[in-house]
Design a protein around this motif. Sequence first.
Motif, short mmCIF file in Angstrom:
data_model
loop_
_atom_site.label_atom_id
_atom_site.label_comp_id
_atom_site.label_asym_id
_atom_site.label_seq_id
_atom_site.Cartn_x
_atom_site.Cartn_y
_atom_site.Cartn_z
N ASP A 72 0.72 -1.42 -0.04
CA ASP A 72 0.09 -0.21 -0.15
C ASP A 72 0.82 1.10 0.11
N ASP A 105 -4.82 7.00 -1.81
CA ASP A 105 -3.88 5.72 -2.15
C ASP A 105 -3.55 5.95 -3.57
N ARG A 153 0.33 5.76 -0.33
CA ARG A 153 -0.41 6.78 0.01
C ARG A 153 0.41 8.07 -0.28
#
Length: 665
Positions: A340, A358, A342
């Motif tokens: 992930d 994101d 961001r």
Amino acid sequence: MVGSRQRPDGRPETVGRVRVALGLASAAVAVTLCVVLVDKYVLRAEWWQVRHTVTGAPVTPQSEMGPPPGPLAVSWEHTTQTHHGSVAGYDGVAYQVAQGQVVTASGRGIEVRDARTGKGRWSYRRSGWTLLGWTSTRSRLAAYFERDGDRADRVLVAFDALSGGLLWRREGELPAAVSRTTLRWPAGSDVLLTTDDKRRTLYGVSAVTGNRIWRLALPRGCRLFESGAHPSDGREALAALGLDCRQEGRHRSRLLAVDPAKGVVRWDRRLGSRESPEVSMLDGVTLASDGTALRAFDGDGRQFGVWNGDGVCGDLMCPGVLARDRLVVVYHPDGADSGDTRMEAVNVPSGRVEWRRDVPAYAALAQAGGKVFALRPRLSERLLPAGVDIVEPADGHTTTAPAPFSMDPDLSGVRPWLAAAGGLLYAAVPQAAPRPDGAARLVVLRGGLTGTGPAELGGVPEAAWPDACALLTKPDLAAARMTDYVAEPSGASAGSVSLPRPVSCTYEPPRKKPRKKDPHEKRESPGPEPSTTGSVAPGPSESPSKSSSKSSSKSPSKSPSESPSKGSEEDGEPDLTVRGLTVSVRWVAESDPEASRMLDALQATQAQARRRHDIGADEAYEIGPTAGMIALRVGRYVVVVEASRPPGAAARLARSVAYRLHNPS
């Protein structure tokens, strides 16, 4: 009366001895002098060690503006080979765009090109020496070299940045906190920052004369980190350096901000670990990541942002830019999945987060003209090119365009880099070719022509993309003994555009249907029947399944669920069943040359790639240690065929794909 012995010619013998001694001494002095002169004027002479070119041509400064949203085209590109010197870890390639020039620094030396055209302007190299650091301030540029095999023999050389003219040369000087990743060390206000061998003192060296103009002792118990991925950074008015400080028996890192012009400490902040921090300095903002958190400081040293987590920046420094009093930074959220990523915009004066979202794993950021440019390693998971996102710093709105090259950010040699100026976008990516050492490829992009299709696909209409599952027909599959294989299609999207046809097709063996029971077949008794033939029921230490497997292994007939490949291997016959077959349409370019450039970029990122001339395509490469992957180009189509087994299957099927692309139905 005592007299000395006389030689036949009448000379005293003692006089001859003196002359012999004087002759030997003179010879020794002459030999020593010759050695010194040869060492100074031959072995260490600049005239044969240095290759230095200069220029008198003017250069046009560039505006702070990147390309407009839309398709991108290559303006010019250049490849710099990786140089492996005698010092491990300092084999990268780094770039800078300033004053209308592109500076390329590598272990081989300095090379400067015109930023608009790519034409060479000036260069400097030293034979038998390796460049281990460089810096620039205003219109001066300095390079630090060490002799191969002798780190004590070092020299600092300064140049006029525009012409390449030599300003001065100083031996023995040691630059302060050189980055292994970018080879940069801090400088500003026409002052270079250097240090001593113990790394406990900072010196300010004039970039104009080479003389020391100030001295600064570091805090007690602190020293500069000897090496680090990016232990320091600087701008004209401020330089930030990571310190390794031993206090109360423990090591802790600190961040020291120094005014390069005066040599005074502006501020000093403690960090959270003993590791060398990654330091990045923007215009008025300093970022520091030490393995525990990413911290953001303003020009006065006030911490206005912190992102906690030991993996917040991963293995590299978090990309960040400053646009309109907003710090835009990309990081990995603490506690989220490892993949992930961001992006977040923080107002610098207030420290308030204005927006976050994101994003893909951006490899580099740049800003120009109030826009943020982000380099993504893949336009889409199943497509070949890299991508460039143009982000509005006010709200995070993004437009996407494909980059006309392929990249693998995990390759060594250059840290992915991005800059924007003069309506151009400069991107540097690592590549594996030329093998085995690899190189860095600098690609300069401009706005391309707008096609009839969406910008996310480079102007190519969605209808121009072929169906990946239609590139192998039933006769093609039958020739490969794949008559009953099942095709599993996969789609792809680029930005907000979804392709209507599958871009990837994986062929799986058919699943065996369970054998239907014959209603007239005699049902066997569930329990063991008495027998007089000597068969034995399973014992307490042997399960019924093992017993049945043993009895079935004695039977010459095969089980209905047994795979044909297994039976052929047991019979000693070669297994010709195709496994792991995937056909992927990786890209459809606007023209044949653009597709050829994309295929070349793909093979350049592979550790092993061999040209194939027997596929029937316009271009083809065999990729990997085996022949399990074939990348080919037919016209403007770039397709990859993969088959894990048997050997040669990928090449045979790639010929069928090439024929189908040459002769569409």
